[in-house]
Design a protein around this motif. Structure first.
Motif, PDB file in Angstrom:
ATOM      1  N   PRO A   1       0.788  -1.330  -0.137  1.00  0.00           N
ATOM      2  CA  PRO A   1       0.072   0.024  -0.085  1.00  0.00           C
ATOM      3  C   PRO A   1       0.821   1.192   0.041  1.00  0.00           C
ATOM      4  O   PRO A   1       2.100   1.323   0.512  1.00  0.00           O
ATOM      5  N   PRO A   2       0.388   2.323  -0.305  1.00  0.00           N
ATOM      6  CA  PRO A   2       1.188   3.695  -0.367  1.00  0.00           C
ATOM      7  C   PRO A   2       1.308   4.050   0.864  1.00  0.00           C
ATOM      8  O   PRO A   2       0.521   3.679   1.814  1.00  0.00           O
ATOM      9  N   PHE A   3       2.213   4.726   1.265  1.00  0.00           N
ATOM     10  CA  PHE A   3       2.625   5.379   2.617  1.00  0.00           C
ATOM     11  C   PHE A   3       2.574   6.969   2.592  1.00  0.00           C
ATOM     12  O   PHE A   3       3.285   7.565   3.443  1.00  0.00           O
ATOM     13  N   ASP A   4       1.684   7.414   1.844  1.00  0.00           N
ATOM     14  CA  ASP A   4       1.644   8.837   1.818  1.00  0.00           C
ATOM     15  C   ASP A   4       1.136   9.423   2.911  1.00  0.00           C
ATOM     16  O   ASP A   4       1.074  10.633   2.927  1.00  0.00           O
ATOM     17  N   ASP A   5       0.409   8.487   3.707  1.00  0.00           N
ATOM     18  CA  ASP A   5      -0.086   9.277   5.158  1.00  0.00           C
ATOM     19  C   ASP A   5       0.537   8.885   6.305  1.00  0.00           C
ATOM     20  O   ASP A   5       0.180   9.104   7.600  1.00  0.00           O
ATOM     21  N   VAL A   6       2.060   8.556   6.017  1.00  0.00           N
ATOM     22  CA  VAL A   6       2.773   8.034   7.072  1.00  0.00           C
ATOM     23  C   VAL A   6       4.278   8.915   7.346  1.00  0.00           C
ATOM     24  O   VAL A   6       4.739   9.166   6.048  1.00  0.00           O
ATOM     25  N   THR A   7       4.512   9.258   8.546  1.00  0.00           N
ATOM     26  CA  THR A   7       5.723   9.884   8.525  1.00  0.00           C
ATOM     27  C   THR A   7       6.471   9.105   9.441  1.00  0.00           C
ATOM     28  O   THR A   7       5.944   8.562  10.367  1.00  0.00           O
ATOM     29  N   VAL A   8       7.688   8.772   9.068  1.00  0.00           N
ATOM     30  CA  VAL A   8       8.604   7.757   9.893  1.00  0.00           C
ATOM     31  C   VAL A   8       9.276   8.644  10.851  1.00  0.00           C
ATOM     32  O   VAL A   8      10.286   9.504  10.203  1.00  0.00           O
ATOM     33  N   LEU A   9       9.172   8.591  11.912  1.00  0.00           N
ATOM     34  CA  LEU A   9      10.154   9.421  12.989  1.00  0.00           C
ATOM     35  C   LEU A   9      11.080   8.589  13.718  1.00  0.00           C
ATOM     36  O   LEU A   9      10.875   7.440  14.125  1.00  0.00           O
ATOM     37  N   VAL A  10      12.392   9.123  13.471  1.00  0.00           N
ATOM     38  CA  VAL A  10      13.556   8.723  14.090  1.00  0.00           C
ATOM     39  C   VAL A  10      14.098   9.436  14.952  1.00  0.00           C
ATOM     40  O   VAL A  10      14.999  10.190  14.500  1.00  0.00           O
ATOM     41  N   PRO A  11      14.126   9.530  16.168  1.00  0.00           N
ATOM     42  CA  PRO A  11      14.958  10.152  17.009  1.00  0.00           C
ATOM     43  C   PRO A  11      16.437   9.692  17.040  1.00  0.00           C
ATOM     44  O   PRO A  11      16.680   8.484  17.288  1.00  0.00           O
ATOM     45  N   THR A  12      17.571  10.331  16.915  1.00  0.00           N
ATOM     46  CA  THR A  12      18.844  10.195  16.901  1.00  0.00           C
ATOM     47  C   THR A  12      19.779  10.983  17.978  1.00  0.00           C
ATOM     48  O   THR A  12      19.566  12.049  18.030  1.00  0.00           O
ATOM     49  N   TYR A  13      20.930  10.301  18.148  1.00  0.00           N
ATOM     50  CA  TYR A  13      21.930  10.836  18.778  1.00  0.00           C
ATOM     51  C   TYR A  13      23.050   9.807  18.734  1.00  0.00           C
ATOM     52  O   TYR A  13      23.209   8.624  19.216  1.00  0.00           O
TER      53      TYR A  13
END
Length: 307
Positions: A2-14
């Motif tokens: 399915p398309p993922f145009d309704d999803v933001t992948v959030l990646v907190p990093t350090y």
């Protein structure tokens, strides 16, 4: 797929230079066109590597994972769904669709990935496994819900449900807070089995088990004040009452057997017992008020809900 145009992948990093590039590349290749990396001021090349792989990169204004998550979602996310994971390559993009499915099907507003369903060898030390299971059992006992793995960093949720939460943790306590808020606010929560991989060689963890475990336990207990007041005030009341009774027993034995009176200790004993009983009574009353409040909210929801 399915398309993922309704999803933001959030990646907190350090300081995830060893792994963040592969994480971003994997999700971009899988069709996720909006990967948001919120960097906590890394000392290495994490922001530059993430940017080169096609991620949106922002530098958080504060510090800590919890602050990064709150800032990222409130200020940089406008899509309906959020898929959150760590940048250490321990979570797999292969589980992404399963994580999002309950949201899209309308079965849940918040999804937790259960790492213990497929915990690969070397992914978690025995000490950390013991601590995780202890925390999960404590959560189930205190908050009356079992989510199997409340410390999992792999989450999928609607942005709207996240904004309904009251979150304040700046560090790794953010996952615990989110689980408590789900239980407290009746947010429909699903648990999905996922695979948890060991960190790649050369990648160091930012987690400190003893320190962060203590913070998580304190957060669980502190949050019980508004979600399970009988446990919160009752435990303090029992501790105070038992302490007062122990001191009273000592004073009594000393007076009977040796004729020595401990006036100050007797006063302390009486004070402890009185305070303990009052805390127990307050816990019962607070629990009653909370139950009535929940019943009222449920009736309001039923009256204002769809006919």
């Amino acid at each position: 797929m399915p398309p993922f145009d309704d999803v933001t992948v959030l990646v907190p990093t350090y300081n995830e230079a060893e792994t963040i590039g592969q994480v971003v590349a994997d999700f971009r290749e899988a069709g996720f066109d909006d990967v948001l990396v919120v960097d906590g001021g890394s000392d290495d090349d994490s922001p530059e590597i993430a940017d080169s792989e096609g991620a949106r990169v922002v530098i958080q204004s504060g510090s800590g994972k919890g602050q990064a998550v709150r800032e990222g979602i409130r200020e940089y996310v406008d899509r309906e769904h959020v898929l959150m994971l760590d940048g250490d390559a321990t979570y797999s993009v292969d589980d992404a669709e399963a994580m999002l499915e309950p949201l899209r099907a309308g079965d849940a507003e918040h999804v937790i990935g259960n790492r213990f369903a497929d915990l690969r060898e070397g992914a978690m030390t025995r000490f950390n496994q013991f601590g995780n299971r202890l925390i999960n059992r404590g959560f189930a006992f205190v908050h009356g819900r079992s989510y199997d793995d409340i410390l999992s960093g792999y989450r999928a949720f609607t942005r709207e449900s996240f904004l309904r939460m009251t979150l304040s943790a700046d560090g790794f306590g953010i996952e615990t807070e989110m689980a408590v808020e789900c239980a407290k606010r009746g947010i429909d929560t699903a648990v999905v089995p996922i695979t948890y991989h060991p960190r790649p060689s050369g990648s160091d963890t930012n987690l400190r088990p003893i320190r962060d475990g203590g913070i998580i336990f304190l957060e669980l207990y502190r949050r019980a004040k508004t979600n399970n007041p009988l446990f919160y005030f009752g435990s303090l009341g029992v501790l105070s009452t038992v302490s007062g009774l122990v001191i009273a027993a000592y004073v009594g034995i000393e007076w009977i057997t040796r004729g020595i009176s401990h006036e100050v200790m007797a006063v302390v004993s009486g004070f402890g017992i009185i305070v303990g009983v009052q805390l127990l009574m307050f816990g019962v009353l607070a629990d009653l008020v909370l139950s009535l409040h929940r019943d009222t909210l449920q009736k309001i929801d039923e009256e204002t809900g769809p006919e």
